[in-house]
Design an enzyme around this catalytic site. Structure first.
Site, PDB file in Angstrom:
ATOM      1  N   ASP A 126       2.266   1.782  -2.732  1.00  0.00           N
ATOM      2  CA  ASP A 126       2.106   2.562  -1.514  1.00  0.00           C
ATOM      3  C   ASP A 126       2.735   1.761  -0.378  1.00  0.00           C
ATOM      4  O   ASP A 126       2.931   0.540  -0.491  1.00  0.00           O
ATOM      5  CB  ASP A 126       0.608   2.782  -1.271  1.00  0.00           C
ATOM      6  CG  ASP A 126       0.319   3.345   0.096  1.00  0.00           C
ATOM      7  OD1 ASP A 126       0.940   4.355   0.459  1.00  0.00           O
ATOM      8  OD2 ASP A 126      -0.528   2.766   0.805  1.00  0.00           O
TER       9      ASP A 126
ATOM     10  N   LYS B 282       0.729  11.297  -6.426  1.00  0.00           N
ATOM     11  CA  LYS B 282       1.491  10.086  -6.744  1.00  0.00           C
ATOM     12  C   LYS B 282       1.405   9.741  -8.235  1.00  0.00           C
ATOM     13  O   LYS B 282       2.377   9.253  -8.814  1.00  0.00           O
ATOM     14  CB  LYS B 282       1.002   8.920  -5.898  1.00  0.00           C
ATOM     15  CG  LYS B 282       1.331   9.042  -4.415  1.00  0.00           C
ATOM     16  CD  LYS B 282       0.921   7.763  -3.680  1.00  0.00           C
ATOM     17  CE  LYS B 282       1.183   7.858  -2.196  1.00  0.00           C
ATOM     18  NZ  LYS B 282       0.840   6.598  -1.500  1.00  0.00           N
TER      19      LYS B 282
END
Length: 256
Positions: free
Chosen positions: A11, A173
């Protein structure tokens, strides 16, 4: 050295980047060590490609990228592999909820980001990827969340405790990182996924090793296999030392 993990999925905001939106020299150094050791490093972010790419370029990464919370997967920088669009009717409903609540909102389209100040009403004329809301009023945010849940067909996460981020159902994700694994010929068990917010949760749960940042939301820490230092304390460098380049970390420890 045979690495147990072959892909590091990172991230960006609150994870790779410190609070000044920078990648520190220490983190850059350890990411380069990982790449030199044959580890794939993949940015996995809620940001758009245009916003994420300068950081990939800074790190010299040519690997696949996951952007807009998984709405886009890039085979390599500037080479789109897959894009998942949001039904414009859903965007209209979500915009109506934002207008009714009177709160800040934004939406990612293929041609750019539109927000409360730049909204021009042309919903049908664009291809939409993600919608978001921000309010520090917990009651209003909760009411918006309930309305979104009633709509169905949505993947609802956040990138801070004060916002809500919405993608099409099944787009997240984790799904994006799985596609990256397919492109690279590796398994999810060989992935280390690191993040700080709810939009990282599925990836942290499904990766071989899920790591929460020291500054992560409590839910993320509870679900993670490990917790590292904060984004302002080179937490990513620590992940690489502790879990990925164990031999090199031990050697540098002995020298110091």
């Amino acid at each position: 050295m045979t690495a147990k993990y072959r892909l590091l999925a990172l991230d960006m905001d609150g994870t790779l980047l410190n609070d000044e939106q920078l990648i520190t020299p220490e983190t850059v150094k350890w990411i380069h060590k990982a790449v030199d050791a044959g580890i794939h490093v993949c940015l996995s972010t809620g940001r758009s490609f245009d916003s994420a790419y300068p950081y990939a370029e800074q790190l010299g990464l040519k690997t696949p990228m996951v952007t807009v919370n998984g709405s886009e997967v890039w085979r390599a920088p500037h080479e789109l592999y897959r894009r998942s669009l949001m039904d414009p009717q859903l965007v209209k409903q979500m915009h109506a909820i934002a207008a009714q609540a009177g709160i800040w909102y934004w939406a990612y389209a293929v041609d750019g980001v539109y927000n409360k100040e730049s909204w021009d009403g042309d919903i049908d004329g664009r291809e939409w990827l993600k919608f978001g809301y921000h309010t520090e009023d917990n009651d209003i945010r909760h009411q918006v969340l309930l309305k979104l849940q009633d709509m169905g067909g949505l993947e609802i996460t956040n990138s801070s405790p004060y916002n809500l981020e919405i993608n099409p159902l099944g787009v997240n994700k984790a799904a994006g990182i799985k596609e990256v694994c397919g492109l690279l010929g590796i398994k999810m068990e060989e992935v280390v996924a690191v993040g700080d917010s709810l939009n990282d949760l599925a990836a942290i749960q499904q990766a071989g090793l899920g790591v929460a940042m020291g500054n992560a939301q409590d839910t993320v820490k509870e679900e993670a296999d490990a917790v590292t230092s904060s984004n302002n304390e080179d937490g990513i460098a620590e992940v690489i030392r502790r879990f990925i380049l164990l031999d090199e970390a031990a050697a540098s420890q002995r020298k110091s």
